[in-house]
Design an enzyme around this catalytic site. Structure first.
Site, PDB file in Angstrom:
ATOM      1  N   SER A 109       0.928  -1.150  -0.056  1.00 23.41           N
ATOM      2  CA  SER A 109      -0.031   0.110   0.039  1.00 23.41           C
ATOM      3  C   SER A 109       0.762   1.276  -0.021  1.00 23.41           C
ATOM      4  CB  SER A 109      -0.746  -0.109   1.216  1.00 23.41           C
ATOM      5  OG  SER A 109      -1.981  -0.875   0.786  1.00 23.41           O
ATOM      6  N   LYS A 141       0.005   3.851  -2.685  1.00 23.37           N
ATOM      7  CA  LYS A 141      -1.102   4.692  -2.586  1.00 23.37           C
ATOM      8  C   LYS A 141      -0.424   6.444  -2.327  1.00 23.37           C
ATOM      9  CE  LYS A 141      -4.760   1.805  -0.664  1.00 23.37           C
ATOM     10  NZ  LYS A 141      -3.984   0.467  -0.211  1.00 23.37           N
ATOM     11  N   SER A 177      -6.022   3.601   4.179  1.00 23.83           N
ATOM     12  CA  SER A 177      -5.397   2.834   3.163  1.00 23.83           C
ATOM     13  C   SER A 177      -6.674   1.990   2.539  1.00 23.83           C
ATOM     14  CB  SER A 177      -4.493   1.658   3.837  1.00 23.83           C
ATOM     15  OG  SER A 177      -3.597   1.206   3.018  1.00 23.83           O
TER      16      SER A 177
END
Length: 332
Positions: free
Chosen positions: A52, A55, A107
């Site tokens: 993640s 992101k 997230s």
């Protein structure tokens, strides 16, 4: 007897190889958050999944598309996105700003999917934007296949380039505003959400001001943290580190002790050539460790022509690596 010895040696060799391979799949990098210079690292240029931490780039791509004020209708695909979620519902109408907070603080893979469709016209279109932007910013070892960081064999980056992602993103005022947020109250219509930033160090360490967490089974734990102590600013990224919270604190403390913030060029007017002066409006300061200052090399670029005032560049390098380029006003 000979056969027994052979088996023992073979097993030892196998264990040694396995241990070396596991070590190679861990990586970390520490960079200067003002210049992007690599300060310390291990396997920092090895391509690995980043989960993640993707992101960070998703958020910057959305923000730089300048579509922050528009509304987003949540598609069935976004609402059912695999992995971590902020629990978006199909046909729900959200705004880009709120989704960005859900993306970075919680997230949300559903937020990533919805923002990608909205900004790129489709998931594939947005991924193309991400990769184009990565190449534009010089991230040569980074490839994205999705906006959330779900595992894909081609979706890879390095610890160094992931640190560069946060370095570039934190220069954007809107991204920085979101990334430093510890808690966010999001309201839309009759619903209200309280989102706490998942990055534990932002809540517990005074020097940790922003960052992003990540995890998949393939990537392991991934973490990016922006640290600031006095005027020293650094970024730490770890990939596949099960003890990442402590690793980040230890690396940050080590760098803050080892590096000093040194003014290498004071604000003021400098004589460059006979009849040509240069005015430096802001001082140039660099994070340097002992012995590095004497190896710095400066070059001032003067534009052609004989205008009374023009803009030039003051570049400072260390061991053939450009550390910083600052504007300087040329007077002649």
């Amino acid at each position: 007897m000979k056969r027994t010895v052979f088996i023992v040696l073979f097993m030892s060799l196998f264990l040694f190889i396995g241990s070396a391979d596991a070590s190679a799949r861990q990586a970390w990098a520490v960079i200067d958050a003002e210049t992007g210079r690599l300060l310390m690292g291990s396997n920092e240029n090895v391509s690995l999944p980043i989960a993640s931490l993707t992101k960070i780039w998703t958020a910057l791509t959305v923000i730089e598309s300048r579509s922050l004020s528009s509304e987003v209708i949540i598609s069935p695909e976004a609402a059912s996105a695999e992995g971590s979620s902020i629990y978006l519902q199909q046909d729900q109408v959200e705004n880009v700003d709120g989704l960005l907070y859900g993306l970075m603080l919680r997230s949300g893979n559903d937020a990533a999917h919805a923002l990608a469709e909205h900004t790129g016209g489709s998931l594939e279109g947005f991924v193309d934007l991400m990769n184009t932007k990565a190449l534009f910013y010089g991230l040569q070892d980074t490839v994205f296949t999705n906006p959330s960081g779900l595992h894909d064999e081609k979706h890879m980056s390095t610890a160094y380039e992931t640190a560069r992602m946060l370095f570039l993103a934190m220069k954007n005022e809107k991204f920085r505003e979101i990334a430093v947020t510890k808690n966010y109250r999001y309201k839309i219509k009759d619903k209200s959400y309280n989102w706490e930033n998942k990055h534990r160090l932002i809540h517990s360490e005074p020097t940790a001001i922003a960052g992003k967490t990540g995890f998949t089974k393939a990537a392991g734990r991934t973490l990016a943290t922006y640290f600031q102590k006095d005027d020293k600013k650094i970024i730490v990224v770890t990939l596949n580190d099960g003890n990442d919270w402590n690793t980040h604190k230890n690396l940050a403390n080590q760098v803050f002790k080892s590096y000093k913030l040194i003014t290498v060029a004071k604000k003021g007017t400098y004589s460059i050539l006979p009849g040509i002066d240069g005015e430096l409006e802001t001082p140039i300061r660099l994070l340097l460790k002992k012995g590095e200052k004497k190896n710095l090399f400066s070059v001032v670029r003067i534009p052609r022509g004989k205008k009374s005032l023009s803009n030039g560049d003051w570049t400072i390098s260390l061991n053939n690596e450009t550390l910083v380029t600052s504007p300087i006003l040329i007077k002649q």
